[in-house]
Write a protein that holds these residues in place. Structure first.
Motif, PDB file in Angstrom:
ATOM      1  N   GLU A  65      -7.429   1.464  -4.076  1.00  0.00           N
ATOM      2  CA  GLU A  65      -7.577   2.026  -2.724  1.00  0.00           C
ATOM      3  C   GLU A  65      -7.315   3.516  -2.739  1.00  0.00           C
ATOM      4  O   GLU A  65      -8.019   4.297  -2.114  1.00  0.00           O
ATOM      5  CB  GLU A  65      -6.585   1.350  -1.759  1.00  0.00           C
ATOM      6  CG  GLU A  65      -7.186   0.203  -1.028  1.00  0.00           C
ATOM      7  CD  GLU A  65      -6.461  -0.090   0.290  1.00  0.00           C
ATOM      8  OE1 GLU A  65      -5.690   0.744   0.783  1.00  0.00           O
ATOM      9  OE2 GLU A  65      -6.689  -1.187   0.812  1.00  0.00           O
ATOM     10  N   ALA A 101      -9.325   0.910   4.379  1.00  0.00           N
ATOM     11  CA  ALA A 101     -10.296   0.614   3.318  1.00  0.00           C
ATOM     12  C   ALA A 101     -10.904  -0.773   3.482  1.00  0.00           C
ATOM     13  O   ALA A 101     -12.090  -0.986   3.227  1.00  0.00           O
ATOM     14  CB  ALA A 101      -9.621   0.730   1.955  1.00  0.00           C
ATOM     15  N   SER A 102     -10.097  -1.729   3.949  1.00  0.00           N
ATOM     16  CA  SER A 102     -10.606  -3.108   4.026  1.00  0.00           C
ATOM     17  C   SER A 102     -11.605  -3.263   5.176  1.00  0.00           C
ATOM     18  O   SER A 102     -12.368  -4.225   5.202  1.00  0.00           O
ATOM     19  CB  SER A 102      -9.456  -4.103   4.160  1.00  0.00           C
ATOM     20  OG  SER A 102      -8.819  -3.930   5.393  1.00  0.00           O
ATOM     21  N   PHE A 154     -12.489  -4.284  -0.857  1.00  0.00           N
ATOM     22  CA  PHE A 154     -11.058  -4.064  -0.619  1.00  0.00           C
ATOM     23  C   PHE A 154     -10.502  -5.060   0.385  1.00  0.00           C
ATOM     24  O   PHE A 154     -10.518  -4.791   1.589  1.00  0.00           O
ATOM     25  CB  PHE A 154     -10.816  -2.623  -0.121  1.00  0.00           C
ATOM     26  CG  PHE A 154     -11.222  -1.581  -1.109  1.00  0.00           C
ATOM     27  CD1 PHE A 154     -10.377  -1.218  -2.143  1.00  0.00           C
ATOM     28  CD2 PHE A 154     -12.473  -0.990  -1.022  1.00  0.00           C
ATOM     29  CE1 PHE A 154     -10.762  -0.274  -3.075  1.00  0.00           C
ATOM     30  CE2 PHE A 154     -12.864  -0.035  -1.956  1.00  0.00           C
ATOM     31  CZ  PHE A 154     -12.011   0.321  -2.985  1.00  0.00           C
ATOM     32  N   GLY A 208       0.800  -1.217   0.000  1.00  0.00           N
ATOM     33  CA  GLY A 208       0.000   0.000   0.000  1.00  0.00           C
ATOM     34  C   GLY A 208       0.828   1.259   0.000  1.00  0.00           C
ATOM     35  O   GLY A 208       0.340   2.331  -0.309  1.00  0.00           O
ATOM     36  N   GLN A 260      -4.646  -3.186  -6.969  1.00  0.00           N
ATOM     37  CA  GLN A 260      -5.528  -3.000  -5.813  1.00  0.00           C
ATOM     38  C   GLN A 260      -5.131  -1.770  -4.989  1.00  0.00           C
ATOM     39  O   GLN A 260      -5.986  -1.023  -4.497  1.00  0.00           O
ATOM     40  CB  GLN A 260      -5.547  -4.226  -4.914  1.00  0.00           C
ATOM     41  CG  GLN A 260      -6.754  -4.120  -3.944  1.00  0.00           C
ATOM     42  CD  GLN A 260      -6.606  -4.908  -2.681  1.00  0.00           C
ATOM     43  OE1 GLN A 260      -6.147  -6.036  -2.727  1.00  0.00           O
ATOM     44  NE2 GLN A 260      -7.014  -4.324  -1.566  1.00  0.00           N
TER      45      GLN A 260
END
Ligand SMILES: Cc1ncc(C[n+]2csc(CCOP(=O)(O)OP(=O)(O)O)c2C)c(N)n1
Length: 366
Positions: A27, A94-95, A102, A15, A23
């Motif tokens: 995000e 986000a998850s 996500f 990230g 992905q």
């Protein structure tokens, strides 16, 4: 608060990488959209008379969201008045917000906090409600929030101008002394760079090799004063080397370019090499604050160019062209973000006001 090794060392993870996976890109897009919806909602509340003042961050999202993507839970955020994108990115995992869309990114250290509750408290803070971070003592971004378990060290603004830079330098120095490779991220407008605090703070950070990433959001106007009437150097990035600090200039409408610069600066800071000064150049999509007439200082042509360079739309075009997303996907994310912001802010609007008699420091009559 900043005790030795209180929070584990942030890891370089997918990230935060300067070369994000599809992905991680999605995000980042989620937060660009969320930040945009956040500001649009509060702009509207100003027009409806429900909020007295708002410094819209519309147009600055690529800077704030991308820079905050480069840091991790455990790092510190020192924000000013136009940094909603960074705050949302820094607070929210986000998850946990949209787990169906996500899945957790491998290795990413996001704050393990309940995102909807945090967003609600943030909305209360914007409205001066009792459930805001400052309990209604202040409204807007004049607040701080520390949640050690979640790795949130958020030092909010005391001023729109340079006063936050020595504070950020001090936070960075404290993180260095605590050990663990953590960094502080701080934003400033180009107007704030003309104050003495900018020079003192950056110099101090340089001398102590404090892990500070200082990002100037240069939108060409300090309130309504154009840069040409404010500083005589060609760029602001070139001030960095005068203090022994690398200075980098980047297009502030290009989220990926900002992410690259910010990731490099974060890696440098974590490696003990000290601060980096980043000048992110953007057009102005709004005036200084909603309801003042400072947007009209720009020529019609300049206004048009700034609006056309919309950083959120730019990132969406990049994602579409790369095949990472489809139009229906973008529509769905925009809808989800708008609904989330509407529900959150409505809940905050209906929440309780602070009881003035319970606030510390009140003046006792008689
Ligand atoms: C000591 C002090 N002087 C003046 C102001 C009024 N003021 C608030 S923001 C600002 C200009 C900030 O310029 P910039 O950093 O470029 O931010 P932007 O206008 O883009 O928000 C001024 C003059 C203030 N808040 N504090």
């Amino acid at each position: 608060m900043l005790e030795k090794q209180a929070v584990p060392r942030p890891v370089e993870a997918e990230g935060h990488s300067a070369h994000p996976s599809p992905q991680a890109l999605r995000e980042m897009h989620l937060f660009l959209r969320l930040a945009r919806e956040w500001d649009l909602r509060f702009e509207r509340l100003v027009r409806l008379g429900a909020v007295s003042k708002w410094y819209s961050a519309v147009g600055n999202e690529a800077i704030t969201v991308a820079a905050a993507t480069a840091i991790a839970a455990g790092d510190a955020l020192v924000s000013l008045h136009r940094d909603s994108g960074a705050i949302l990115r820094y607070y929210v995992d986000a998850s946990r917000l949209f787990p169906d869309q996500f899945p957790p990114l491998p290795g990413r250290r996001a704050p393990p906090t309940e995102p909807r509750e945090l967003l609600y408290r943030l909305a209360c803070q914007m409205l001066g409600k009792a459930d805001g971070f400052s309990g209604g003592r202040e409204r807007s971004y004049h607040y701080s929030f520390f949640h050690e378990e979640a790795g949130i060290i958020h030092v909010g603004m005391i001023s729109h101008l340079g006063a936050m830079i020595p504070v950020a330098a001090g936070v960075a120095l404290a993180l260095k002394q605590a050990g663990g490779g953590r960094v502080a991220l701080n934003f400033i407008g180009e107007g704030g760079t003309s104050t003495g605090d900018f020079h003192e703070g950056l110099n101090m950070a340089a001398v102590y090799k404090a892990p500070l990433v200082l990002i100037i959001q240069n939108n060409g106007y300090a309130f309504s004063t154009p840069s040409s009437e404010q500083y005589a150097s060609r760029t602001l990035a070139e001030r960095g080397p005068a203090y022994g600090v690398p200075g980098v200039r980047v297009d502030g409408t290009d989220a990926l370019a900002v992410l690259r610069c910010a990731s490099e600066a974060v890696a440098r800071a974590r490696a003990g090499k000290g601060p980096t000064l980043i000048e992110a150049v953007v057009g102005r999509m709004r005036g200084h604050s909603e309801g003042d007439d400072s947007f009209l200082v720009l020529s019609e042509d300049e206004r048009r160019r700034s609006l056309e360079a919309d950083p959120v739309l730019r990132f969406e075009r990049t994602l579409l062209e790369s095949g990472a997303v489809t139009h229906p996907y973008l529509d769905q994310v925009a809808k989800r973000c708008a609904e989330l912001v509407l529900a959150t802010v409505d809940r905050a609007l209906a929440s309780r006001d602070p009881d003035p008699s319970s606030l510390p420091g009140r003046v006792h009559a008689g």
